[in-house]
Design a protein around this motif. Structure first.
Motif, PDB file in Angstrom:
ATOM      1  N   HIS A 134       5.276   9.236  15.459  1.00  0.00           N
ATOM      2  CA  HIS A 134       5.332   9.313  16.699  1.00  0.00           C
ATOM      3  C   HIS A 134       5.191  10.709  16.616  1.00  0.00           C
ATOM      4  O   HIS A 134       6.276  11.483  15.650  1.00  0.00           O
ATOM      5  CB  HIS A 134       6.053   9.523  17.971  1.00  0.00           C
ATOM      6  N   ILE A 137      -5.170  -1.931   5.486  1.00  0.00           N
ATOM      7  CA  ILE A 137      -5.738  -0.910   7.042  1.00  0.00           C
ATOM      8  C   ILE A 137      -6.915  -0.763   5.805  1.00  0.00           C
ATOM      9  O   ILE A 137      -6.573   0.069   5.286  1.00  0.00           O
ATOM     10  CB  ILE A 137      -4.863  -0.341   7.789  1.00  0.00           C
ATOM     11  N   ALA A 186       1.085   5.885   0.922  1.00  0.00           N
ATOM     12  CA  ALA A 186      -0.610   6.691   1.931  1.00  0.00           C
ATOM     13  C   ALA A 186       0.000   7.843   0.797  1.00  0.00           C
ATOM     14  O   ALA A 186      -0.254   7.919  -0.534  1.00  0.00           O
ATOM     15  CB  ALA A 186      -0.399   6.217   3.138  1.00  0.00           C
ATOM     16  N   GLY A 187       0.980   8.830   1.388  1.00  0.00           N
ATOM     17  CA  GLY A 187       1.039   9.601   1.551  1.00  0.00           C
ATOM     18  C   GLY A 187       2.229   9.573   0.920  1.00  0.00           C
ATOM     19  O   GLY A 187       3.196  11.062   0.679  1.00  0.00           O
ATOM     20  N   ALA A 188       3.340   8.494   0.601  1.00  0.00           N
ATOM     21  CA  ALA A 188       4.386   8.150   0.382  1.00  0.00           C
ATOM     22  C   ALA A 188       5.309   8.458   0.806  1.00  0.00           C
ATOM     23  O   ALA A 188       6.545   8.956   0.435  1.00  0.00           O
ATOM     24  CB  ALA A 188       4.547   8.535  -1.356  1.00  0.00           C
ATOM     25  N   PHE A 189       5.318   9.377   2.134  1.00  0.00           N
ATOM     26  CA  PHE A 189       6.766  10.458   2.162  1.00  0.00           C
ATOM     27  C   PHE A 189       7.866   9.071   3.479  1.00  0.00           C
ATOM     28  O   PHE A 189       9.180  10.026   3.714  1.00  0.00           O
ATOM     29  CB  PHE A 189       6.294  11.041   3.832  1.00  0.00           C
ATOM     30  N   SER A 190       7.439   7.961   3.001  1.00  0.00           N
ATOM     31  CA  SER A 190       8.244   7.181   3.472  1.00  0.00           C
ATOM     32  C   SER A 190       9.845   6.950   2.745  1.00  0.00           C
ATOM     33  O   SER A 190       9.867   6.819   1.818  1.00  0.00           O
ATOM     34  CB  SER A 190       7.845   5.472   4.073  1.00  0.00           C
ATOM     35  N   CYS A 220       0.544  -1.429   0.119  1.00  0.00           N
ATOM     36  CA  CYS A 220       0.405   0.693  -0.075  1.00  0.00           C
ATOM     37  C   CYS A 220       0.913   1.808   0.358  1.00  0.00           C
ATOM     38  O   CYS A 220       1.880   1.361   0.534  1.00  0.00           O
ATOM     39  CB  CYS A 220      -1.542   0.038   1.372  1.00  0.00           C
ATOM     40  N   HIS A 247      13.947   4.396  12.582  1.00  0.00           N
ATOM     41  CA  HIS A 247      12.453   5.015  12.617  1.00  0.00           C
ATOM     42  C   HIS A 247      12.619   3.932  11.306  1.00  0.00           C
ATOM     43  O   HIS A 247      13.043   4.253  10.078  1.00  0.00           O
ATOM     44  CB  HIS A 247      12.463   6.494  12.318  1.00  0.00           C
TER      45      HIS A 247
HETATM   46  C1  FAD Z   1       8.854  16.497   6.049  1.00  0.00           C
HETATM   47  C2  FAD Z   1       8.766  14.620   7.321  1.00  0.00           C
HETATM   48  C3  FAD Z   1       8.686  14.685   8.572  1.00  0.00           C
HETATM   49  C4  FAD Z   1       8.061  13.351   9.481  1.00  0.00           C
HETATM   50  N1  FAD Z   1       7.814  13.790   9.894  1.00  0.00           N
HETATM   51  C5  FAD Z   1       7.706  13.282  10.974  1.00  0.00           C
HETATM   52  C6  FAD Z   1       7.116  12.678  12.606  1.00  0.00           C
HETATM   53  O1  FAD Z   1       7.133  14.269  13.291  1.00  0.00           O
HETATM   54  N2  FAD Z   1       6.682  12.256  13.394  1.00  0.00           N
HETATM   55  C7  FAD Z   1       7.464  10.882  12.909  1.00  0.00           C
HETATM   56  O2  FAD Z   1       7.373   8.822  13.574  1.00  0.00           O
HETATM   57  N3  FAD Z   1       7.116  10.466  11.642  1.00  0.00           N
HETATM   58  C8  FAD Z   1       7.774  11.632  10.825  1.00  0.00           C
HETATM   59  N4  FAD Z   1       8.279  10.749   9.137  1.00  0.00           N
HETATM   60  C9  FAD Z   1       8.336  10.038   8.835  1.00  0.00           C
HETATM   61  C10 FAD Z   1       6.847  10.084   7.989  1.00  0.00           C
HETATM   62  O3  FAD Z   1       5.142  10.605   9.490  1.00  0.00           O
HETATM   63  C11 FAD Z   1       6.697   8.128   7.897  1.00  0.00           C
HETATM   64  O4  FAD Z   1       7.465   7.877   6.932  1.00  0.00           O
HETATM   65  C12 FAD Z   1       5.368   8.077   8.267  1.00  0.00           C
HETATM   66  O5  FAD Z   1       4.839   7.079   6.789  1.00  0.00           O
HETATM   67  C13 FAD Z   1       4.141   8.663   6.610  1.00  0.00           C
HETATM   68  O6  FAD Z   1       2.886   8.886   5.842  1.00  0.00           O
HETATM   69  P1  FAD Z   1       2.378   8.531   4.905  1.00  0.00           P
HETATM   70  O7  FAD Z   1       1.147   8.549   4.773  1.00  0.00           O
HETATM   71  O8  FAD Z   1       3.338   8.899   3.803  1.00  0.00           O
HETATM   72  O9  FAD Z   1       3.098   7.058   4.395  1.00  0.00           O
HETATM   73  P2  FAD Z   1       3.576   6.303   3.199  1.00  0.00           P
HETATM   74  O10 FAD Z   1       4.946   6.345   3.286  1.00  0.00           O
HETATM   75  O11 FAD Z   1       2.741   6.258   1.860  1.00  0.00           O
HETATM   76  O12 FAD Z   1       3.919   4.306   4.215  1.00  0.00           O
HETATM   77  C14 FAD Z   1       3.801   4.470   5.494  1.00  0.00           C
HETATM   78  C15 FAD Z   1       4.205   2.875   5.534  1.00  0.00           C
HETATM   79  O13 FAD Z   1       2.209   2.275   5.618  1.00  0.00           O
HETATM   80  C16 FAD Z   1       2.337   1.216   5.158  1.00  0.00           C
HETATM   81  N5  FAD Z   1       0.423   1.419   4.657  1.00  0.00           N
HETATM   82  C17 FAD Z   1      -0.070   2.285   3.966  1.00  0.00           C
HETATM   83  N6  FAD Z   1      -1.572   3.439   4.222  1.00  0.00           N
HETATM   84  C18 FAD Z   1      -1.575   1.499   4.639  1.00  0.00           C
HETATM   85  C19 FAD Z   1      -2.988   1.316   4.550  1.00  0.00           C
HETATM   86  N7  FAD Z   1      -4.119   1.403   4.523  1.00  0.00           N
HETATM   87  N8  FAD Z   1      -2.819  -0.435   4.992  1.00  0.00           N
HETATM   88  C20 FAD Z   1      -1.623  -1.244   4.944  1.00  0.00           C
HETATM   89  N9  FAD Z   1      -0.602  -0.745   5.365  1.00  0.00           N
HETATM   90  C21 FAD Z   1      -0.714   1.136   4.663  1.00  0.00           C
HETATM   91  C22 FAD Z   1       2.624   1.574   3.622  1.00  0.00           C
HETATM   92  O14 FAD Z   1       2.634   0.292   2.637  1.00  0.00           O
HETATM   93  C23 FAD Z   1       3.962   1.393   4.039  1.00  0.00           C
HETATM   94  O15 FAD Z   1       4.193   0.542   4.277  1.00  0.00           O
HETATM   95  C24 FAD Z   1       7.778  12.518   8.369  1.00  0.00           C
HETATM   96  C25 FAD Z   1       8.327  12.886   7.701  1.00  0.00           C
HETATM   97  C26 FAD Z   1       8.776  14.025   6.105  1.00  0.00           C
HETATM   98  C27 FAD Z   1       9.069  13.312   4.912  1.00  0.00           C
END
Ligand code: FAD
Length: 569
Positions: free
Chosen positions: A210, A260, A128-132, A126, A516
């Motif tokens: 977190h 999820i 979501a926001g692709a920030f990982s 999956c 992390h």
């Molecule tokens: C600028 C910036 C600031 C940040 N600040 C913080 C912070 O303050 N604290 C912190 O802890 N992290 C922080 N992060 C890291 C960020 O919170 C994590 O990378 C988080 O996963 C990003 O969410 P996302 O929606 O982009 O998820 P994605 O990167 O798209 O997905 C993360 C993971 O979740 C899985 N996933 C997503 N949706 C589902 C679903 N529906 N079902 C099953 N699996 C799913 C994906 O397969 C992947 O494995 C930051 C990152 C950036 C770039």
């Protein structure tokens, strides 16, 4: 083609559906769909269910009939993939070429995609926001974009437990939920959250993200229930009453148990719980001189006296060519019943400047586009960043205090974060040393080799232990405190990987730090082995749960496989 309903707008006068980023992404998805089925698109806001607002994006004429194992026929629109193309994450450091990209918006569609993957022997990831930044969302098989799972359901109040909760679908963004809760009667808020506003709940929960609130632990600790479409296509409900171990595994699941579908989060009434944000400047040696015992003691007191403590260090922020001349910014938050501050024009101006996208864009250009060519200008730029970081003393509503730097996502940075358990018996002396190693190496690199691998900041946050077995902050003692220490450097910064690898090695070997999951870690030498050996027994427990819910390994991913294999050697 005319799209009569295509305009994100308030539903029942309460909320907008998503922030600008999400809208932009959504539009491009619309274009992809248009290519697929000209003349057969319906886009609009579905408000037929009074308890939910739903962004309804369904493609008529696309219809699949799937035969389930149990013989049930599933009707599935949106289970037709959009045209495959190369997928990139936010930073652009991860890319893949999925066979198919799906954009589901209903439970039936999720189930159908899983069954289709099983039939075609494909794996699913999956996004979501692709920030990982780790390879956690990468796949060359099926990619499921969860953005259209965007319903927020009506918050409920449990009299017995005196607790508000709100169920949401996994594609809801942090900002969308904040806006919805702010407009609820009574106004509500998530008491602890990540810094970023545009991440989606599925993404932040899956990896155990977190905030900086000490009792906030990780976001997943605020869940009361989570539902997941597992590897057999069945919707599973996890909560602590049913099975606390499975619930703990499901709350930080790395996307390995399935997709999820919904999450139920604890929320608090806004009116009785605002934050007083107080930022101040401390000379470096008062907090991080490893030879002074009182430094660790001071840090420990900070965590005991405040609801939230966040530390920022911009390298070279004072002249003198030594970290001992620098200062550290300390941000604290504490609950208050006072009304939000509105009266200081200076505070407003300063805050406005810090939040403005154009200021961040200027820093982005300087750090990402110019410093790679002129690295010796780094001290000048980091000093400017330090000066521009606002020092506040004001009362804010919870979401404003938690997401104090809006638009952070426009500045592409490498993030490397490890969580270190604070040594309570030694007055947090390990935290002081873990921090001081970094600043010492920053000055050594600059003075001895004219290198500047840390081009933005060193950051630190304290949180109590998580109960989720896959969280890097897990501990059996719920009162244990973890320090999450993070390197932040601009994309393209010269020498960042080598520098961060050395630091990560110190954090892992000397302080038992765990990375992390969503940030940079997996390619550091020895990191996989270290994580496996530190997490051995809980990884085994998690893996048993994973095998139970995904027996055919539809959701298995290379990063996790590596984690298991590398350590079996
Ligand atoms: C600028 C910036 C600031 C940040 N600040 C913080 C912070 O303050 N604290 C912190 O802890 N992290 C922080 N992060 C890291 C960020 O919170 C994590 O990378 C988080 O996963 C990003 O969410 P996302 O929606 O982009 O998820 P994605 O990167 O798209 O997905 C993360 C993971 O979740 C899985 N996933 C997503 N949706 C589902 C679903 N529906 N079902 C099953 N699996 C799913 C994906 O397969 C992947 O494995 C930051 C990152 C950036 C770039």
């Amino acid at each position: 083609m005319r799209l009569p309903f295509w305009k994100p707008r308030p539903v029942n006068g309460l909320v907008t559906t998503a922030d600008n980023t999400t809208i932009a992404t959504t539009t491009s998805k619309v274009e992809q769909h248009l290519k697929l089925e000209e003349g057969a698109v319906h886009i609009g806001i579905n408000s037929s269910d009074p308890d939910a607002f739903v962004l309804d994006l369904s493609i008529q004429n696309i219809h699949n009939e799937e035969q389930r194992d149990d013989g049930v026929q599933l009707s599935a629109s949106n289970t037709q993939p959009s045209t495959p193309s190369t997928w990139f994450n936010w930073l652009g450091n991860q890319h893949s070429s999925p066979t198919a990209v799906f954009h589901p918006s209903t439970l039936e569609e999720l189930q159908s995609i899983v069954l289709q993957a099983r039939q075609c022997q494909k794996r699913i990831r999956c996004v979501a926001g692709a920030f990982s930044m780790s390879s956690i969302s990468k796949t060359d098989d099926y990619l499921v974009d969860t953005k259209f799972l965007s319903s927020i359901y009506k918050p409920a109040f449990d009299q017995e437990r005196n607790l508000w909760t709100v169920p949401v679908q996994s594609g809801v963004s942090i900002k969308a939920l904040d806006d919805y809760l702010r407009n609820h009667d009574p106004p509500l808020a998530i008491p602890s959250n990540v810094f970023l506003e545009s991440a989606l709940y599925g993404g932040i929960v899956a990896i155990g993200a977190h905030g900086a609130e000490i009792n906030g632990r990780c976001l997943s600790d605020q869940l009361t229930e989570i539902t997941i479409v597992d590897g057999t296509g069945t919707l599973q409900t996890f909560n602590a009453d049913k099975d606390p171990i499975e619930f703990s595994a499901a709350c930080v699941n790395l996307g390995l148990l399935g997709i999820i579908y919904t999450l139920t989060l604890k929320v608090v009434p806004m009116a009785s719980f605002r934050y007083r944000a107080f930022d101040y400047d401390v000379p470096y040696n008062e907090l991080f001189d490893p030879l002074r015992k009182e430094c660790g003691h001071r840090l420990k007191s900070l965590t005991q006296e405040n609801a939230c403590v966040e530390l920022f260090y911009f390298p070279f922020n004072h002249t003198g060519n030594c970290r001992c001349n620098d200062h550290v910014r300390v941000k604290t938050l504490n609950p208050t019943q006072q009304l939000p501050t509105t009266n200081s024009w200076f505070r407003e101006l300063h805050h406005w400047m810090a939040n403005q996208a154009h200021i961040l864009r200027l820093f982005k250009i300087a750090v990402v586009n110019l410093l790679p060519y002129w690295p010796s200008w780094t001290p000048f730029i980091t000093r400017l960043m330090y000066r521009f970081t606002p020092m506040l003393d004001c009362v804010q509503e919870i979401p404003d205090a938690l997401h104090f730097l809006k638009n952070a996502q426009i500045f592409p940075t490498w993030l490397v974060e490890f969580s270190i358990k604070c040594d309570d018996d030694d007055d947090y002396a390990n935290v002081v040393r873990a921090w001081d190693h970094v600043t010492q190496m920053v000055y050594e690199a600059a003075n001895e080799r004219n290198e500047y691998p840390l081009s933005v900041a060193l950051e630190g946050r304290f949180s109590k232990a998580s109960r989720c077995i896959m969280s890097p902050m897990y501990d059996e003692d719920p009162e244990a405190v973890f320090f999450s220490i993070e390197l932040v450097s601009g994309k393209n910064t010269q020498g960042f990987f080598e520098f961060s690898e050395k630091i990560a090695k110190i954090w892992m070997e000397q302080y038992g730090g765990l990375p992390h999951w969503g940030k940079v870690w997996e390619d550091y030498e020895g990191a996989m082995t270290h994580v496996r050996s530190q997490m051995r027994s809980r990884l085994d427990t998690f893996d048993q749960v994973r095998r139970r819910y995904d027996p055919k390994e539809v959701f298995l991913m290379p990063m996790y496989e590596r984690l298991l294999q590398e350590t079996e050697k």
